[in-house]
Design a protein around this motif. Structure first.
Motif: not given
Length: 426
Positions: A23, A26, A125-126, A151, A204, A208, A228, A413
């Motif tokens: 995370k 990212s 998106l991450g 990502n 979650r 992502d 998720v 996204s």
């Protein structure tokens, strides 16, 4: 640190630490320049070639274990990496370098009457999670596309490719770090076993989107258990319909290529449907060509009346993704019957018609509900590389966000950028 009876780590604190690292990475990747991301991909390509012997040796251990465990020929083919396939993987990564970076692309924009400017732009998106089985090429494909689209990626490649994926992930992380990007951008939970896969499906706070690739059972389990968001990549119960106007030479070549060229993949042909009026004209040569390549045919009663040597077919076989040199064949009375059969058994992956009738072609294109629908073409073309997307994350058979081969844009996204000058709403 706790272990299962298979030796897999089950310490959730260690797992969460790894996911948190992805995370954090990212955020750095989201603002990385195209040049930085391309440099990482070029380093990955070089790393694959430099360590090809090590990868092949690790893969040999996985193949031996797979044979001992009774893996089918289709899965063993997907599992196998040799020097040629590694070179192709390295080339595929370089192909991604040549693709447009989707991050920051403006999809639409306008200035409102108030003077405020709004733009819809692509953003990563991450953290993308991927769960797959016996497909070490996916380790590289997904990581390459994830990095190019900004990502981080968390991989669960399954026990069948454990040794191969361990080396590949090491190559990926080393390459990313060598160009100044965080190695946490590529993570694996393979050493956590099934507990790691379950945790990935429910993380979650860290993941992502989750992308499963593999058997229908694997995909169903992920869809049912995940908390998720999931992009469903479906199994391929793929059909080809030869209508009464189909050219014999096209029918023979298209059916053979769709089934035999690589039978273990999701866009390989599994069911052939033939119009009753063309069956006696087309089937003998089509089936002769398949038989010469070792294909086992399961046919309905009308097929067996033409070729008594074929095996009887069942409803279960019509619904089966064989992933091997086996195929189901049925004779139908009309295009309507072919469409009904496809609606009943299709996994909405790829469907094709062979025809010289423009009306039948347009009806098939308009009425078949699948990610890819074809006229007079082998189903083997449903592929990210063949569509010009470079490597692919998978072939989505769902209808939200992405459908069909998923390339770079499908790993983004959007967000709305609003620029004002002291504007307040009346």
């Amino acid at each position: 640190m706790a272990h299962t009876d298979t030796g897999a780590v089950t310490d959730t604190a260690v797992l969460d630490e790894r996911l948190a690292s992805a995370k954090e990475a990212s955020y750095r990747l989201a603002i990385a320049t195209t040049a930085q991301k391309d440099a990482a991909l070029e380093a990955i390509s070089r790393g694959l070639l430099a360590r090809a012997d090590e990868i092949v040796a690790a893969n040999a251990a996985d193949l031996e274990a797979g044979r001992n465990d009774g893996l089918g020929s289709g899965l063993l083919d997907r599992l196998a990496l040799d020097q040629r396939r590694i070179a192709a993987l390295a080339d595929a990564v370089l192909d991604v370098v040549g693709l447009d970076d989707p991050v920051g692309q403006t999809l639409t924009g306008r200035t409102l009457p108030s003077g405020i400017r709004i733009d819809q732009v692509r953003v990563p998106l991450g953290v993308v999670g991927a769960i797959y089985e016996a497909r070490p090429n996916v380790t590289v494909d997904i990581a390459a596309l994830a990095l190019k689209s900004g990502n981080a990626v968390v991989l669960r490649g399954g026990s069948a490719a454990e040794h191969t994926n361990a080396v590949l992930v090491d190559v990926l992380r080393e390459a990313v770090e060598s160009v100044g990007l965080p190695p946490g951008a590529v993570q694996t939970v393979d050493d956590f076993g099934r507990a790691g896969a379950r945790h990935l499906m429910q993380a979650r706070d860290y993941i992502d989107v989750l992308i499963p690739r593999g058997s229908a059972g694997l995909i169903r389990a992920v869809v049912e258990e995940a908390k998720v968001p999931v992009i469903e990549t479906g199994a391929g119960v793929v059909h080809m319909f030869l209508d009464e106007s189909a050219r014999q030479d096209w029918a023979v070549e298209l059916v053979h290529n769709a089934k035999v060229q690589r039978p273990s993949v999701c866009n390989a042909l599994e069911t052939l449907l033939v119009h009753r009026a063309a069956a006696e004209r087309l089937l003998p040569t089509v089936l002769d060509r398949l038989a010469a390549s070792g294909v086992t045919i399961h046919g309905d009663e009308r097929v067996r009346a033409i070729r008594p040597d074929v095996l009887p077919v069942t409803d279960e076989e019509f619904a089966t993704e064989h992933m091997s040199l086996e195929m189901s064949v049925g004779i139908v009375d009309s295009l309507d019957d072919a469409l009904r059969h496809i609606r009943r058994y299709s996994t909405r992956h790829t469907e094709s018609i062979v025809t010289n009738d423009l009306g039948n072609a347009e009806r098939f294109l308009n009425e078949v509900d699948a990610a890819a629908v074809m006229v007079n073409a082998s189903t083997r073309f449903t592929d990210g590389g063949e569509f010009g997307f470079g490597a692919e994350v998978g072939i989505s058979t769902q209808k939200l966000h992405a459908r069909g081969p998923m390339g770079l844009p499908e790993l983004t996204s959007t967000k709305w950028i609003v620029r004002g000058a002291g504007h307040v709403r009346a």
